[in-house]
Write a protein that holds these residues in place. Structure first.
Motif, PDB file in Angstrom:
ATOM      1  N   UNK A 105     -11.775 -85.750  72.276  1.00 55.59           N
ATOM      2  CA  UNK A 105     -13.143 -85.579  72.761  1.00 55.59           C
ATOM      3  C   UNK A 105     -14.167 -85.669  71.636  1.00 55.59           C
ATOM      4  N   UNK A 106     -13.706 -85.680  70.397  1.00 61.10           N
ATOM      5  CA  UNK A 106     -14.644 -85.752  69.297  1.00 61.10           C
ATOM      6  C   UNK A 106     -13.974 -86.149  68.003  1.00 61.10           C
ATOM      7  N   UNK A 107     -14.800 -86.516  67.013  1.00 63.64           N
ATOM      8  CA  UNK A 107     -14.282 -86.984  65.731  1.00 63.64           C
ATOM      9  C   UNK A 107     -15.330 -86.681  64.665  1.00 63.64           C
ATOM     10  N   UNK A 108     -14.984 -85.790  63.732  1.00 62.61           N
ATOM     11  CA  UNK A 108     -15.886 -85.471  62.624  1.00 62.61           C
ATOM     12  C   UNK A 108     -15.079 -85.445  61.331  1.00 62.61           C
ATOM     13  N   UNK A 109     -15.773 -85.550  60.204  1.00 62.10           N
ATOM     14  CA  UNK A 109     -15.093 -85.511  58.907  1.00 62.10           C
ATOM     15  C   UNK A 109     -15.148 -84.093  58.350  1.00 62.10           C
ATOM     16  N   UNK A 110     -14.232 -83.795  57.408  1.00 65.52           N
ATOM     17  CA  UNK A 110     -14.068 -82.427  56.936  1.00 65.52           C
ATOM     18  C   UNK A 110     -15.239 -81.909  56.113  1.00 65.52           C
ATOM     19  N   UNK A 111     -16.078 -82.808  55.591  1.00 66.21           N
ATOM     20  CA  UNK A 111     -17.225 -82.308  54.841  1.00 66.21           C
ATOM     21  C   UNK A 111     -18.430 -82.049  55.737  1.00 66.21           C
ATOM     22  N   UNK A 112     -18.214 -82.045  57.052  1.00 64.81           N
ATOM     23  CA  UNK A 112     -19.273 -81.653  57.981  1.00 64.81           C
ATOM     24  C   UNK A 112     -19.667 -80.200  57.706  1.00 64.81           C
ATOM     25  N   UNK A 116     -22.598 -77.311  61.771  1.00 68.40           N
ATOM     26  CA  UNK A 116     -22.450 -78.502  62.610  1.00 68.40           C
ATOM     27  C   UNK A 116     -21.057 -78.566  63.227  1.00 68.40           C
ATOM     28  N   UNK A 117     -20.052 -78.139  62.472  1.00 70.86           N
ATOM     29  CA  UNK A 117     -18.699 -78.124  63.006  1.00 70.86           C
ATOM     30  C   UNK A 117     -18.599 -77.136  64.171  1.00 70.86           C
ATOM     31  N   UNK A 118     -19.179 -75.964  63.995  1.00 68.38           N
ATOM     32  CA  UNK A 118     -19.165 -74.967  65.064  1.00 68.38           C
ATOM     33  C   UNK A 118     -19.860 -75.514  66.311  1.00 68.38           C
TER      34      UNK A 118
END
Length: 207
Positions: A105-112, A116-118
């Protein structure tokens, strides 16, 4: 306030711990399970009643569930009430396409940033799709993965640099068939050797 139950899957314990500490600071988020292998995700999600699963891509697993993208696909089939959010160091457009096709359902990088991750977790839990905007643009510009499923499977094994006979044994195909798949993959990646083709495919997120 009801909390969102989160599962973390990453083979690096320090990364899992850092993510858990950050997310647990949010009053509406609770990390209820942590695993270090792709093939442990589904069972842990079932046991913990996780609602959102944060999955790394490159982590060990089994032949059936070799990485985080495969875990996302298995999770979508086995635990449809749990939604997956890929959180990875490697922001490769090919990975984004494969993850979304697998049901993530989503895709983000670890330095987010943590905030923003929450928020990404909340949006995924609410039924929305969250995708890193830069990666989304690169994915559209890069085109689709040209490799067939079998070509990708053979290239993943070829990354180790072993002989054709060993590759054939691991993927349960004849050496001649493996050579045909490797030849096709070499042509599609514009390379000259199977190892080079495998590395290009990996770097583009195709395998």
């Amino acid at each position: 306030m009801s909390t969102i139950r989160i599962l973390l899957a990453d083979d690096q314990a320090l990364v899992r711990g850092a993510l858990a500490a950050l997310l647990d600071l949010e009053p509406d988020l609770e990390v209820v399970a942590q695993v270090g292998r792709a093939d442990d995700v589904v069972a842990a999600a079932e046991r913990s009643a996780a609602q959102v699963c944060l999955l790394d891509i490159e982590m060990p697993g089994s032949a059936a569930v070799p990485d985080g993208i495969a875990a996302a696909a298995e999770l979508a089939r086995a635990v449809p009430t749990a939604r997956s959010l890929m959180v990875t160091t490697f922001g490769r457009p090919g990975y984004l396409r494969r993850a979304l096709e697998a049901g993530a359902a989503g895709f983000v990088v670890k330095d987010t940033p943590a905030g923003e991750l929450a928020e990404a977790v909340r949006r995924v839990h609410a039924g929305l799709r969250v995708v890193d905007p830069l990666l989304a643009g690169e994915s559209l510009a890069g085109g689709a993965n040209p490799l067939t499923e079998r070509e990708a499977e053979v290239l993943r094994v070829a990354l180790d640099g072993g002989p054709v006979a060993r590759i054939a044994e691991r993927v349960h195909l004849s050496p001649g068939t493996v050579r045909n798949y490797l030849s096709a993959a070499i042509g599609k990646t514009g390379t000259t050797t199977r190892v080079e083709a495998a590395r290009v495919a990996r770097d583009r997120g195709w395998i």
